[in-house]
Design an enzyme around this catalytic site. Structure first.
Site, short mmCIF file in Angstrom:
data_model
loop_
_atom_site.label_atom_id
_atom_site.label_comp_id
_atom_site.label_asym_id
_atom_site.label_seq_id
_atom_site.Cartn_x
_atom_site.Cartn_y
_atom_site.Cartn_z
N TYR A 58 7.34 17.31 -58.82
CA TYR A 58 7.91 16.55 -59.95
C TYR A 58 9.44 16.54 -59.84
O TYR A 58 10.08 15.50 -59.95
CB TYR A 58 7.45 17.19 -61.26
CG TYR A 58 8.03 16.53 -62.49
CD1 TYR A 58 7.57 15.28 -62.91
CD2 TYR A 58 9.04 17.14 -63.23
CE1 TYR A 58 8.09 14.67 -64.04
CE2 TYR A 58 9.57 16.53 -64.36
CZ TYR A 58 9.09 15.30 -64.76
OH TYR A 58 9.62 14.68 -65.87
N SER A 78 15.00 13.58 -65.44
CA SER A 78 14.57 14.80 -66.13
C SER A 78 15.59 15.89 -65.83
O SER A 78 16.31 15.81 -64.82
CB SER A 78 13.20 15.23 -65.57
OG SER A 78 12.88 16.54 -65.98
N1 LIG Z 1 8.40 14.97 -72.28
C1 LIG Z 1 9.28 15.67 -71.57
O1 LIG Z 1 9.48 16.86 -71.79
C2 LIG Z 1 10.05 15.00 -70.47
C3 LIG Z 1 11.12 15.69 -69.90
C4 LIG Z 1 11.85 15.09 -68.90
C5 LIG Z 1 11.52 13.83 -68.46
N2 LIG Z 1 10.48 13.16 -69.01
C6 LIG Z 1 10.18 11.83 -68.49
O2 LIG Z 1 10.13 10.91 -69.55
C7 LIG Z 1 9.29 9.82 -69.18
C8 LIG Z 1 8.32 9.53 -70.31
O3 LIG Z 1 7.43 10.63 -70.45
P1 LIG Z 1 6.86 11.11 -71.86
O4 LIG Z 1 7.28 12.49 -72.05
O5 LIG Z 1 7.18 10.12 -72.89
O6 LIG Z 1 5.29 11.17 -71.57
P2 LIG Z 1 4.12 10.16 -71.92
O7 LIG Z 1 3.97 10.06 -73.39
O8 LIG Z 1 2.95 10.60 -71.13
O9 LIG Z 1 4.65 8.77 -71.40
C9 LIG Z 1 4.52 8.37 -70.07
C10 LIG Z 1 4.43 6.86 -70.07
O10 LIG Z 1 4.39 6.40 -68.72
C11 LIG Z 1 3.32 5.49 -68.59
N3 LIG Z 1 2.87 5.50 -67.19
C12 LIG Z 1 2.49 6.54 -66.42
N4 LIG Z 1 2.16 6.13 -65.20
C13 LIG Z 1 2.32 4.77 -65.20
C14 LIG Z 1 2.15 3.77 -64.23
N5 LIG Z 1 1.72 4.05 -63.00
N6 LIG Z 1 2.41 2.49 -64.57
C15 LIG Z 1 2.84 2.18 -65.81
N7 LIG Z 1 3.04 3.09 -66.77
C16 LIG Z 1 2.78 4.38 -66.47
C17 LIG Z 1 2.27 5.97 -69.59
O11 LIG Z 1 1.45 4.91 -70.02
P3 LIG Z 1 0.00 4.52 -69.46
O12 LIG Z 1 -0.73 5.80 -69.19
O13 LIG Z 1 -0.55 3.72 -70.58
O14 LIG Z 1 0.27 3.71 -68.22
C18 LIG Z 1 3.17 6.36 -70.75
O15 LIG Z 1 3.50 5.22 -71.52
C19 LIG Z 1 8.62 10.21 -67.87
O16 LIG Z 1 9.29 9.61 -66.79
C20 LIG Z 1 8.82 11.73 -67.84
O17 LIG Z 1 8.82 12.23 -66.52
C21 LIG Z 1 9.75 13.71 -70.01
#
Ligand SMILES: NC(=O)c1ccc[n+]([C@@H]2O[C@H](COP(=O)([O-])OP(=O)(O)OC[C@H]3O[C@@H](n4cnc5c(N)ncnc54)[C@H](OP(=O)(O)O)[C@@H]3O)[C@@H](O)[C@H]2O)c1
Length: 245
Positions: free
Chosen positions: A155, A142
């Site tokens: 985080y 991130s």
């Molecule tokens: N959106 C942003 O602004 C942003 C910015 C920087 C970094 N990121 C990073 O990008 C990645 C994806 O996030 P996103 O924004 O796409 O949010 P999201 O839609 O909430 O996706 C998160 C994914 O992680 C899975 N997950 C969470 N805990 C888990 C666990 N213990 N075991 C297996 N799967 C798990 C969730 O699925 P289940 O709940 O079905 O398990 C979901 O598929 C994350 O690492 C996040 O920190 C996001």
């Protein structure tokens, strides 16, 4: 093997957001995707979306905090396709809050998902990659790994750990393996602030709705790192909306 077509790519956190967009994008480009997440219904919907349009996908219900689950995810790739070319460690939780709220379960979940989860992926895939004498880790951090903003310290600390572990892994991985860090800025997903304190979640959702980029921006960055010729390691990519400070 270079390019994306025909590669076997396992991806965690594939049930929504960046993981879902990346799975769809890579499958459209001919990869066999093996998708992991906890929510079975959401995971199945992504698999169905890909297979309905002619792509190759299968889902495995995994919790990345479990070593056995990561071994099952990698095992499913090997059983289904005989090899694993890429592991994308994307699962994450953005349950941010101020320290005074003492949301210690959320702190634990971020440590377990981002640090233990990543290590479980490395533990499961590294022996396979070594045996094959090829393979690629793509780890999603991130912009919080570069800039700490309150109330995101836990985080940011865990995402900084992802960055540090990825660089250490890269240094030990040569000459056959590739290791890539992809760091998104604000991305329009349901996960922004989800599960955090109500105030922090509302503020993040407000910023997301104002400035976030689509998850396809990160899917493209991941695909760029994967499609490079063998021997070319895209070590680090940071992608943020131009308006993000
Ligand atoms: N959106 C942003 O602004 C942003 C910015 C920087 C970094 N990121 C990073 O990008 C990645 C994806 O996030 P996103 O924004 O796409 O949010 P999201 O839609 O909430 O996706 C998160 C994914 O992680 C899975 N997950 C969470 N805990 C888990 C666990 N213990 N075991 C297996 N799967 C798990 C969730 O699925 P289940 O709940 O079905 O398990 C979901 O598929 C994350 O690492 C996040 O920190 C996001």
């Amino acid at each position: 093997m270079s390019g994306i077509g025909g590669k076997v790519i396992a991806l965690t956190g594939a049930s929504s957001g960046i993981g879902e967009a990346t799975a769809v994008h890579l499958a459209e480009r001919g990869a066999h995707v093996v998708l992991g997440a906890r929510r079975k219904d959401r995971l199945e919907a992504v698999v169905e979306r890909i297979t309905a349009s002619g792509g190759s996908a299968r889902g495995v219900v995994v919790d990345v905090t479990s070593r056995d689950d990561l071994a099952r995810l990698v095992g499913a790739a090997l059983e289904g396709f005989g090899r694993l070319d890429v592991l994308v460690s994307n699962a994450g939780t953005m349950a941010v809050s101020p320290f005074d709220d003492l949301r210690q379960d959320d702190w634990d979940a971020m440590v377990a998902t981002h640090i233990t989860g990543l290590l479980n992926g490395i533990g499961a895939a590294l022996p396979v990659f070594r045996r094959q004498r090829s393979g690629q880790f793509v780890n999603v951090a991130s912009t919080a790994a570069y800039v700490v903003k309150s109330p995101q310290a836990v985080y940011a600390a865990t995402k900084t750990a992802v960055k540090v572990l990825t660089e250490g892994l890269r240094q030990e991985s040569g000459p056959d393996l590739r290791v890539t860090l992809v760091s998104p800025g604000f991305t329009n997903t349901e996960g922004v602030g989800k599960g955090g304190s109500p105030e922090a979640a509302a503020e993040l959702a407000r910023q997301r709705d104002e400035i976030a980029m689509p998850p396809s921006a990160i899917a493209s960055a991941i695909a760029y790192a994967i499609e490079q010729p063998e021997g070319i390691d895209v070590s680090e990519i940071v992608v943020r909306p131009t308006v993000q400070a």
